[in-house]
Motif scaffolding. Structure first.
Motif, PDB file in Angstrom:
ATOM      1  N   TRP A 146      56.231  26.559  -4.402  1.00  0.00           N
ATOM      2  CA  TRP A 146      57.033  25.592  -5.153  1.00  0.00           C
ATOM      3  C   TRP A 146      58.440  25.539  -4.577  1.00  0.00           C
ATOM      4  O   TRP A 146      58.955  26.533  -4.068  1.00  0.00           O
ATOM      5  N   ALA A 147      59.072  24.393  -4.694  1.00  0.00           N
ATOM      6  CA  ALA A 147      60.425  24.220  -4.160  1.00  0.00           C
ATOM      7  C   ALA A 147      61.469  24.754  -5.129  1.00  0.00           C
ATOM      8  O   ALA A 147      61.309  24.689  -6.341  1.00  0.00           O
ATOM      9  N   VAL A 148      62.547  25.267  -4.544  1.00  0.00           N
ATOM     10  CA  VAL A 148      63.732  25.669  -5.302  1.00  0.00           C
ATOM     11  C   VAL A 148      64.951  25.202  -4.525  1.00  0.00           C
ATOM     12  O   VAL A 148      64.908  25.062  -3.303  1.00  0.00           O
ATOM     13  N   ALA A 149      66.027  24.950  -5.261  1.00  0.00           N
ATOM     14  CA  ALA A 149      67.298  24.589  -4.637  1.00  0.00           C
ATOM     15  C   ALA A 149      68.153  25.848  -4.571  1.00  0.00           C
ATOM     16  O   ALA A 149      68.450  26.456  -5.591  1.00  0.00           O
ATOM     17  N   ASP A 150      68.512  26.240  -3.352  1.00  0.00           N
ATOM     18  CA  ASP A 150      69.321  27.443  -3.182  1.00  0.00           C
ATOM     19  C   ASP A 150      70.252  27.229  -2.005  1.00  0.00           C
ATOM     20  O   ASP A 150      69.793  27.202  -0.856  1.00  0.00           O
ATOM     21  N   PRO A 151      71.506  26.991  -2.213  1.00  0.00           N
ATOM     22  CA  PRO A 151      72.219  27.145  -3.479  1.00  0.00           C
ATOM     23  C   PRO A 151      72.106  25.889  -4.341  1.00  0.00           C
ATOM     24  O   PRO A 151      71.908  24.793  -3.815  1.00  0.00           O
ATOM     25  N   ALA A 152      72.244  26.064  -5.649  1.00  0.00           N
ATOM     26  CA  ALA A 152      72.222  24.917  -6.560  1.00  0.00           C
ATOM     27  C   ALA A 152      73.456  24.038  -6.340  1.00  0.00           C
ATOM     28  O   ALA A 152      73.406  22.828  -6.531  1.00  0.00           O
ATOM     29  N   ASP A 153      74.563  24.657  -5.951  1.00  0.00           N
ATOM     30  CA  ASP A 153      75.768  23.907  -5.592  1.00  0.00           C
ATOM     31  C   ASP A 153      75.619  23.470  -4.140  1.00  0.00           C
ATOM     32  O   ASP A 153      75.601  24.300  -3.232  1.00  0.00           O
ATOM     33  N   VAL A 154      75.492  22.183  -3.938  1.00  0.00           N
ATOM     34  CA  VAL A 154      75.244  21.637  -2.603  1.00  0.00           C
ATOM     35  C   VAL A 154      76.510  21.763  -1.749  1.00  0.00           C
ATOM     36  O   VAL A 154      77.573  21.304  -2.150  1.00  0.00           O
ATOM     37  N   PRO A 155      76.393  22.382  -0.580  1.00  0.00           N
ATOM     38  CA  PRO A 155      77.553  22.493   0.311  1.00  0.00           C
ATOM     39  C   PRO A 155      78.045  21.117   0.759  1.00  0.00           C
ATOM     40  O   PRO A 155      77.258  20.182   0.914  1.00  0.00           O
ATOM     41  N   ALA A 156      79.338  21.040   0.991  1.00  0.00           N
ATOM     42  CA  ALA A 156      79.945  19.798   1.459  1.00  0.00           C
ATOM     43  C   ALA A 156      79.251  19.344   2.734  1.00  0.00           C
ATOM     44  O   ALA A 156      78.897  20.151   3.591  1.00  0.00           O
ATOM     45  N   GLY A 157      79.013  18.050   2.829  1.00  0.00           N
ATOM     46  CA  GLY A 157      78.384  17.477   4.008  1.00  0.00           C
ATOM     47  C   GLY A 157      76.878  17.342   3.911  1.00  0.00           C
ATOM     48  O   GLY A 157      76.267  16.699   4.748  1.00  0.00           O
ATOM     49  N   LEU A 158      76.271  17.952   2.890  1.00  0.00           N
ATOM     50  CA  LEU A 158      74.816  17.865   2.737  1.00  0.00           C
ATOM     51  C   LEU A 158      74.394  16.961   1.584  1.00  0.00           C
ATOM     52  O   LEU A 158      73.201  16.825   1.312  1.00  0.00           O
ATOM     53  N   GLU A 159      75.360  16.341   0.927  1.00  0.00           N
ATOM     54  CA  GLU A 159      75.050  15.509  -0.228  1.00  0.00           C
ATOM     55  C   GLU A 159      74.085  14.372   0.102  1.00  0.00           C
ATOM     56  O   GLU A 159      73.148  14.114  -0.649  1.00  0.00           O
ATOM     57  N   ASP A 160      74.286  13.693   1.230  1.00  0.00           N
ATOM     58  CA  ASP A 160      73.406  12.575   1.599  1.00  0.00           C
ATOM     59  C   ASP A 160      71.977  13.054   1.845  1.00  0.00           C
ATOM     60  O   ASP A 160      71.014  12.396   1.438  1.00  0.00           O
ATOM     61  N   SER A 161      71.825  14.191   2.489  1.00  0.00           N
ATOM     62  CA  SER A 161      70.486  14.739   2.735  1.00  0.00           C
ATOM     63  C   SER A 161      69.799  15.123   1.432  1.00  0.00           C
ATOM     64  O   SER A 161      68.594  14.899   1.268  1.00  0.00           O
ATOM     65  N   VAL A 162      70.559  15.680   0.501  1.00  0.00           N
ATOM     66  CA  VAL A 162      69.986  16.052  -0.794  1.00  0.00           C
ATOM     67  C   VAL A 162      69.586  14.803  -1.571  1.00  0.00           C
ATOM     68  O   VAL A 162      68.519  14.764  -2.180  1.00  0.00           O
ATOM     69  N   ARG A 163      70.417  13.783  -1.545  1.00  0.00           N
ATOM     70  CA  ARG A 163      70.068  12.533  -2.234  1.00  0.00           C
ATOM     71  C   ARG A 163      68.815  11.902  -1.626  1.00  0.00           C
ATOM     72  O   ARG A 163      67.988  11.338  -2.334  1.00  0.00           O
TER      73      ARG A 163
END
Length: 63
Positions: A31-48
């Motif tokens: 199963w997937a998990v988000a680690d870290p839950a706080d998205v590092p700067a610059g990765l917001e577009d990839s997470v979206r």
């Protein structure tokens, strides 16, 4: 930006891991998990992109 994976909805497709391996990981159970839950700067577009492409709609952005 914070992101969470709903473990009840995740089916383990791994699309999020493919799109943003810096934030998403797979557990030993598949199963997937988000680690870290706080998205590092610059990765917001990839997470979206991972949020938009999750087949189960299991990933969401939190305030």
């Amino acid at each position: 930006m914070r992101v969470v994976v709903d473990e009840d909805r995740c089916a383990g497709h791994g699309m999020c891991l493919t799109l943003c391996p810096e934030v998403f990981q797979m557990t030993d159970d598949g199963w997937a998990v988000a680690d870290p839950a706080d998205v590092p700067a610059g990765l917001e577009d990839s997470v979206r992109e991972a949020i938009d492409n999750c087949p189960e709609r299991a990933i969401s952005e939190k305030d």
